[in-house]
Design an enzyme around this catalytic site. Structure first.
Site, PDB file in Angstrom:
ATOM      1  N   TYR A   1       5.951  -0.922  37.231  1.00 51.99           N
ATOM      2  CA  TYR A   1       5.723   0.334  36.143  1.00 51.99           C
ATOM      3  C   TYR A   1       4.710   1.066  36.426  1.00 51.99           C
ATOM      4  CZ  TYR A   1       9.804  -0.901  33.369  1.00 51.99           C
ATOM      5  OH  TYR A   1      10.916  -1.308  32.936  1.00 51.99           O
TER       6      TYR A   1
ATOM      7  N   LYS B   1      13.675 -12.086  41.730  1.00 45.32           N
ATOM      8  CA  LYS B   1      15.032 -11.927  42.831  1.00 45.32           C
ATOM      9  C   LYS B   1      14.387 -12.232  44.146  1.00 45.32           C
ATOM     10  CE  LYS B   1      18.373  -9.549  42.532  1.00 45.32           C
ATOM     11  NZ  LYS B   1      19.851 -10.157  42.420  1.00 45.32           N
TER      12      LYS B   1
ATOM     13  N   ASP C   1      19.504 -11.681  37.718  1.00 42.02           N
ATOM     14  CA  ASP C   1      20.636 -11.110  37.281  1.00 42.02           C
ATOM     15  C   ASP C   1      21.611 -12.332  36.580  1.00 42.02           C
ATOM     16  OD1 ASP C   1      20.721 -12.648  39.592  1.00 42.02           O
ATOM     17  OD2 ASP C   1      22.034 -11.189  40.526  1.00 42.02           O
TER      18      ASP C   1
ATOM     19  N   ASP D   1      11.323  -6.526  30.676  1.00 46.98           N
ATOM     20  CA  ASP D   1      11.854  -5.222  29.672  1.00 46.98           C
ATOM     21  C   ASP D   1      13.334  -5.420  29.433  1.00 46.98           C
ATOM     22  OD1 ASP D   1      11.805  -2.981  28.472  1.00 46.98           O
ATOM     23  OD2 ASP D   1      11.405  -1.664  30.063  1.00 46.98           O
TER      24      ASP D   1
ATOM     25  N   ASP E   1      15.143  -7.143  25.996  1.00 47.23           N
ATOM     26  CA  ASP E   1      16.213  -6.204  25.153  1.00 47.23           C
ATOM     27  C   ASP E   1      17.527  -7.350  24.898  1.00 47.23           C
ATOM     28  OD1 ASP E   1      14.568  -3.932  24.887  1.00 47.23           O
ATOM     29  OD2 ASP E   1      16.155  -2.785  25.257  1.00 47.23           O
TER      30      ASP E   1
HETATM   31  C1  IPM Z   1       8.890  -1.703  25.755  1.00 46.31           C
HETATM   32  C2  IPM Z   1       9.360  -0.643  25.939  1.00 46.31           C
HETATM   33  C3  IPM Z   1       8.394   0.265  26.848  1.00 46.31           C
HETATM   34  C4  IPM Z   1       8.435  -0.543  28.210  1.00 46.31           C
HETATM   35  C5  IPM Z   1       8.410   1.982  26.855  1.00 46.31           C
HETATM   36  C6  IPM Z   1       8.513   2.325  25.617  1.00 46.31           C
HETATM   37  C7  IPM Z   1       7.189   2.222  27.576  1.00 46.31           C
HETATM   38  O1  IPM Z   1      10.635  -0.241  26.390  1.00 46.31           O
HETATM   39  O2  IPM Z   1       7.813  -2.079  25.497  1.00 46.31           O
HETATM   40  O3  IPM Z   1       9.985  -2.619  26.292  1.00 46.31           O
HETATM   41  O4  IPM Z   1       9.108   0.057  29.020  1.00 46.31           O
HETATM   42  O5  IPM Z   1       7.643  -1.191  28.462  1.00 46.31           O
HETATM   43 MG    MG Z   2      11.792  -2.035  26.866  1.00 48.12          MG
END
Ligand code: IPM
Ligand code: MG
Length: 373
Positions: free
Chosen positions: A143, A194, A227, A251, A255
């Site tokens: 990033y 990975k 993975d 990230d 989720d």
């Molecule tokens: C997170 C979000 C952020 C990221 C975005 C909003 C920049 O997805 O905090 O997980 O990618 O880190």
């Molecule tokens: Mg995120």
């Protein structure tokens, strides 16, 4: 006399302001009860800042963030800003705060409250009692890596470039946070990368192993490919305690672990910087859920992730772990009593608005207090 703690609130966009309003109620509750109060300041971030100042975060707000004892961050982004340049997008504000405050360690707990074990899209017995901590690297990796950009090629086509790069120091300082946290939990760390296809992943694995060999042999360390980790998280999440991983993989995996708990609306996070000489870390606390523009302004948002983010602030920045537990207990009671926002609604439960959820949590704080907690 003890000084008040300086907290900067940045509600941002979408449901950010709604969930922050409910968090303010909880902060006010503590403000009245505690000998140490809070000096709250509020400012614009993300699209809300862009609308007024033409930038997603002003230098003034950056300065306030740097000088605060902790930043409470709502959410940024929305369809109105989708077509802006990368440098103007609301998300840039968050990345800039993370980078300039040096918030390299992102703690994302995924805890399944008993009352919500049914709300997960996975079978109840797979998620009951779950308590995982994902530690995501937050200021490096793909990033932020250079070179990056989109460039025109001589054949008239284009090329998009991002770079995954990690150095020893970045890996070790994060590894230390992971091992330290594991040492007060179930003493198990999964390091995730990975290394079968990426050199940066191989370095990650080697440095974590070296750190472990030198300092943390009392902990159990496992290495896992990202993975496989994604698959294992939905197959048998109980095998995990602490997961330590890169920015990109963290990230994604956070989720997934969020969904294990039933809803993104339940998950707080803490982003921590290096310890200063006085033992403090710069910090930012935010819900994992984002701005959810589809439900914003309708009173549907779940404020629990934001409120639990404040409880993480109490624990990790303000040395008030007991008060953090109090909030967690109050949340648990509200869920046990059957109150649900739309995202976690189930048959036979009581659907409440964002605001009602905030009020119920405060009511239960009162109740806990009257019971002597
Ligand atoms: C997170 C979000 C952020 C990221 C975005 C909003 C920049 O997805 O905090 O997980 O990618 O880190
Ligand atoms: Mg995120």
């Amino acid at each position: 006399m003890v000084n008040n703690r300086k907290v900067l609130m940045l509600p941002g966009d979408g449901i950010g302001p709604e969930v922050m309003d409910q968090t303010k109620k909880v902060i006010d509750w503590f403000d009245k009860k505690l000998e140490v109060g809070f000096d709250l300041e509020e400012d614009l971030i993300g699209g809300a800042s862009y609308d007024v100042h033409n930038v997603p975060v002003t230098e003034k707000v950056m300065e306030k963030a740097i000088n605060s004892d902790g930043v409470l961050f709502g959410a940024v982004g929305g369809p109105d800003y989708d077509n802006l340049d990368f440098s103007d997008k609301p998300e840039r504000a968050l990345l800039k705060l993370r980078k300039e405050l040096g918030l390299f360690a992102n703690l994302r707990p995924a805890i399944v409250f008993d009352a919500l074990a049914d709300a997960s899209s996975l079978k109840k017995d797979i998620v009951t009692g779950l308590d995982i901590m994902i530690i995501r690297e937050l200021t490096g990796g793909i990033y932020f890596g250079e070179p990056r950009g989109i460039r025109n090629l001589s054949n008239g086509k284009r090329e998009g470039i991002n770079t995954e790069v990690y150095n020893t120091d970045e890996i070790i300082r994060l590894g230390e946070v992971a091992f330290e946290l594991a040492s007060i939990r179930r003493k198990l760390v999964h390091s995730v990368e990975k290394s079968n296809v990426m050199e940066s992943g191989l370095l990650w694995r080697e440095e974590i192993q070296k750190l472990y060999d030198e300092k943390y042999q009392g902990i159990n360390l496992e290495h896992m490919y990202a993975d496989n980790c994604a698959m294992q998280l939905v197959r048998d999440p109980h095998q995990f305690d602490v997961i330590v991983t890169t920015n990109l993989f963290g990230d994604l995996l956070s989720d997934i672990s969020a969904q294990l708990t039933g809803s993104l609306g339940m998950l707080p996070s803490a982003s921590l910087g290096e310890k200063s000489d006085e033992g403090y870390r710069k910090s930012l606390y935010e819900p994992v859920h984002g701005s959810a523009p589809d439900i914003s302004g309708q009173g549907k948002a779940n404020p629990i992730a934001m409120i639990l983010s404040f409880s993480m602030m109490l624990r990790y920045s303000l040395e008030r772990a007991n008060d953090a537990v109090l909030i967690e207990k109050a949340v648990e009671m509200v869920l046990k009593n059957g109150f649900r926002t739309a995202d976690i609604m189930q048959n036979g439960k009581t659907l409440v608005s964002t605001e009602q959820m905030g009020l119920e949590i405060c009511k239960n704080l009162d109740k806990l207090e009257s019971e002597g907690y």
